[in-house]
Design an enzyme around this catalytic site. Structure first.
Site, mmCIF file in Angstrom:
data_model
loop_
_atom_site.group_PDB
_atom_site.id
_atom_site.type_symbol
_atom_site.label_atom_id
_atom_site.label_comp_id
_atom_site.label_asym_id
_atom_site.label_seq_id
_atom_site.Cartn_x
_atom_site.Cartn_y
_atom_site.Cartn_z
ATOM 1 N N HIS A 55 0.858 -1.187 0.000
ATOM 2 C CA HIS A 55 0.000 0.000 0.000
ATOM 3 C C HIS A 55 0.894 1.237 0.000
ATOM 4 C CE1 HIS A 55 -3.761 -2.080 1.912
ATOM 5 N NE2 HIS A 55 -3.231 -2.791 0.927
ATOM 6 N N GLU A 57 0.937 3.855 1.810
ATOM 7 C CA GLU A 57 1.402 4.256 3.138
ATOM 8 C C GLU A 57 2.562 3.389 3.602
ATOM 9 O OE1 GLU A 57 -3.220 4.344 3.482
ATOM 10 O OE2 GLU A 57 -1.708 3.363 2.248
ATOM 11 N N CYS A 85 -6.120 1.906 5.798
ATOM 12 C CA CYS A 85 -6.735 0.668 6.280
ATOM 13 C C CYS A 85 -6.147 0.349 7.661
ATOM 14 C CB CYS A 85 -6.483 -0.470 5.295
ATOM 15 S SG CYS A 85 -4.758 -1.026 5.242
ATOM 16 N N CYS A 88 -2.304 -0.308 7.593
ATOM 17 C CA CYS A 88 -1.521 0.920 7.451
ATOM 18 C C CYS A 88 -1.628 1.793 8.694
ATOM 19 C CB CYS A 88 -1.965 1.678 6.204
ATOM 20 S SG CYS A 88 -1.554 0.799 4.676
#
Length: 151
Positions: A55, A57, A85, A88
Site C-alpha cells: 500500500h 502508506e 486501512c 496501514c
C-alpha cells in the site's frame, strides 16, 4: 474535516495518478518532515509487486525510515489520498508519525475513522493527529473513475 490544503496532498494526488496509469488502484502517499523535507512519495504497488502489503502508506513509511536510518518518524506527517486501512494505521502508529492527513474516507476498508478505528483502541500506544477530507472530492473522483472503468 480539515478545511485546508498543502503541498503534501498535491504530491500524494500526483502519485495516485501515476498509480492509475500503471493499472494500480489510484492511491498515493507522501511523508514530509516538520521542516518541510519530502522524505518519500509513492503509490499503491500491490499488483506490480504482487504484494498485498504494498500500500502507498507502507511504501512511504519504509522509504522514509530507510532514508533516516530509524524506525520512528516522530517529526513527520503522512499525506494519503484515502483513509488508511487497519494495516496501514497500525504501521503509522508503530512509526510514530506526528500527523496523518487523508483525502477521501473509506467506509468499507478504512481503519482510522471507520472499521477497526486503530488509533481509538486502548492498545494503540501512539495516536497521531488525524485530519480528513483534504481534497476529498478530487481523490474520490479518481477512485470512482478507476473502478467504473473496470466494470
Amino acid at each position: 474535516m480539515a478545511m485546508f490544503d498543502s503541498p503534501g496532498m498535491a504530491l500524494a494526488l500526483d502519485a495516485a495518478r501515476a498509480a492509475e496509469a500503471m493499472g494500480e488502484v489510484p492511491i498515493g502517499a507522501a511523508v514530509i518532515s516538520a521542516a518541510g523535507e519530502v522524505l518519500a512519495i509513492s503509490h499503491n504497488r500491490v499488483e506490480t509487486d504482487r504484494d498485498p502489503t504494498a500500500h502507498a502508506e507502507m511504501l512511504v513509511i519504509r522509504a522514509a525510515t530507510a532514508l533516516r536510518g530509524t524506525k520512528f518518524l516522530e517529526d513527520c506527517d503522512l499525506y494519503v489520498t484515502l483513509e488508511p486501512c487497519a494495516m496501514c494505521a497500525q504501521a503509522i502508529a508503530f512509526a510514530r508519525l506526528r500527523r496523518v492527513y487523508f483525502a477521501a474516507s473509506d467506509p468499507k476498508g478504512g481503519g482510522v475513522e471507520h472499521g477497526a478505528r486503530v488509533f481509538a483502541q486502548p492498545t494503540c500506544h501512539h495516536r497521531p493527529e488525524v485530519y480528513g477530507g483534504i481534497r476529498e472530492a478530487e481523490a474520490a473522483a479518481l477512485l470512482r473513475e478507476f473502478f467504473h472503468s473496470r466494470r
